[in-house]
Design an enzyme around this catalytic site. Sequence first.
Site, PDB file in Angstrom:
ATOM      1  N   CYS A 162      15.757  48.969 -68.745  1.00 28.70           N
ATOM      2  CA  CYS A 162      15.255  49.367 -67.437  1.00 28.70           C
ATOM      3  C   CYS A 162      16.279  49.198 -66.316  1.00 28.70           C
ATOM      4  CB  CYS A 162      13.983  48.581 -67.112  1.00 28.70           C
ATOM      5  SG  CYS A 162      12.730  48.750 -68.397  1.00 28.70           S
ATOM      6  N   HIS A 301      12.683  45.559 -58.223  1.00 28.04           N
ATOM      7  CA  HIS A 301      12.363  46.115 -59.532  1.00 28.04           C
ATOM      8  C   HIS A 301      10.843  46.285 -59.616  1.00 28.04           C
ATOM      9  CE1 HIS A 301      13.116  47.279 -63.593  1.00 28.04           C
ATOM     10  NE2 HIS A 301      12.443  46.260 -64.124  1.00 28.04           N
ATOM     11  N   GLU A 312      10.901  37.714 -60.084  1.00 26.17           N
ATOM     12  CA  GLU A 312      11.774  38.386 -59.118  1.00 26.17           C
ATOM     13  C   GLU A 312      11.590  37.771 -57.733  1.00 26.17           C
ATOM     14  OE1 GLU A 312      13.293  42.859 -57.817  1.00 26.17           O
ATOM     15  OE2 GLU A 312      11.378  42.661 -58.898  1.00 26.17           O
ATOM     16  N   LYS A 333       7.825  51.815 -57.568  1.00 29.60           N
ATOM     17  CA  LYS A 333       6.999  51.983 -58.762  1.00 29.60           C
ATOM     18  C   LYS A 333       5.508  51.995 -58.435  1.00 29.60           C
ATOM     19  CE  LYS A 333      10.360  49.928 -61.975  1.00 29.60           C
ATOM     20  NZ  LYS A 333      11.425  49.562 -61.003  1.00 29.60           N
ATOM     21  N   HIS A 338       6.904  53.215 -63.823  1.00 26.44           N
ATOM     22  CA  HIS A 338       8.196  52.719 -64.299  1.00 26.44           C
ATOM     23  C   HIS A 338       8.883  53.792 -65.129  1.00 26.44           C
ATOM     24  CE1 HIS A 338      11.390  50.277 -65.450  1.00 26.44           C
ATOM     25  NE2 HIS A 338      10.771  49.209 -65.924  1.00 26.44           N
ATOM     26  N   PHE A 396      15.026  44.692 -70.259  1.00 24.41           N
ATOM     27  CA  PHE A 396      14.848  43.909 -71.479  1.00 24.41           C
ATOM     28  C   PHE A 396      16.219  43.517 -72.032  1.00 24.41           C
ATOM     29  CE2 PHE A 396      10.474  45.707 -72.997  1.00 24.41           C
ATOM     30  CZ  PHE A 396       9.854  45.003 -71.990  1.00 24.41           C
TER      31      PHE A 396
END
Length: 409
Positions: A162, A301, A312, A333, A338, A396
């Site tokens: 991502c 994010h 975050e 998002k 996403h 990830f």
Amino acid sequence: MRRVVVTGMGAVTPIGNSVAEFWESVKLEKTGFAPITKFDAADYKCRLAAEVKDFEPEKYMDKKAARRMELFCQYAVAAAGEAIRDAGLDMDQEDAWRVGCSIGSGTGSLQAIEREYGRLLEKGPSRVGPLFVPLMISNMAAGNVSIMYGLKGKSLNVVTACATGTNSIGEAFRTIQYGDADVMLAGGTEGAVTPVGIAGFSALTALTDSEDPERCSIPFDRERSGFVMGEGAGVVVLEELEHARKRGAHIYGEVLGYGCSSDAYHITSPAEDGAGAARAMLCALEDGGVAPDKLTYINAHGTSTHHNDLFETRAIKLAFGEHAKALKINSTKSMIGHLLGAAGAVEFIACVKEIEEGFIHRTVGLRESDEEMDLNYCKTSYREDVPYALSNSLGFGGHNASILIGKAE
């Protein structure tokens, strides 16, 4: 060190198939969430997605070329074409060896894998399509864009889950800074709304099980339950400043800094203390020569998963200390879901537009946050000067990437 500016942008998103449509939808707080139409999702835990609507590849390429591209490549070629036109880039007037491409995809074509594996099981190995591999592999987004538009310079396919879109733009930025190219098309693309894509992320408990389009992707909200799979592409034209000036290009903004780190912690969960993401943010600011207390805005994010939004938040507090309370933090998002490998690229475009127009969009759907999440996550939009924007992407594997954008002088 050479300066790098943004001179063109292109986007294919769940809320618009051009930058103009996407940005107008952002300002109107439109969302792209609806029941999945690409396959029958009745038996799946997650039944919503943020699909691209009314995309016709023949508008961007001929039918023969379209047949030799999977969806993620078609999205990339469409977004790249818009970015080139927007930049007024005439390849007949350029040294093609000095124009490169850095466009990544997190998954490549899951559609090709599903289709050809089905043929293998049903009809045997001799019936697997001869183009299976070149259709499926993730580097073909960069490859097809380079072929379509005659880009002969450095061609990269960054794959950091991502964080792919942000890393792709960051590596293009470095390429120009260090003189390996004068112009780079950069960004990310993804088309992973497929049975195995939805089932796989659902099995990870990463996707929301909400069936309410208005309460499915709600970053930083206490009721968040996972992310919504999106799809699309974002591609920008990055250019060395003097090269852009010489050809009279319109300059949207300047890429100032790029920071990366690894959590070295877990294959799916961010580090709980946020140290890795904090490091990436501070590295981007240091690279751009901007003091942390001069930053006023972060495009987070912000996936709408429990772990990401909490960790975050901890990262922002760790990086900025008391100044974190003065920051405005939002998540694009909340409208587009996403987009995996394309997320950072489309969010980069949102940041450029926010700087250009002095507008910080709302985190749509946000009502109330958890007690520890006590920062300003933009329950409302703001009209104000935005001198800098910091965009975060976390992938990830522990990949952290942050990119700093500033106003055009």
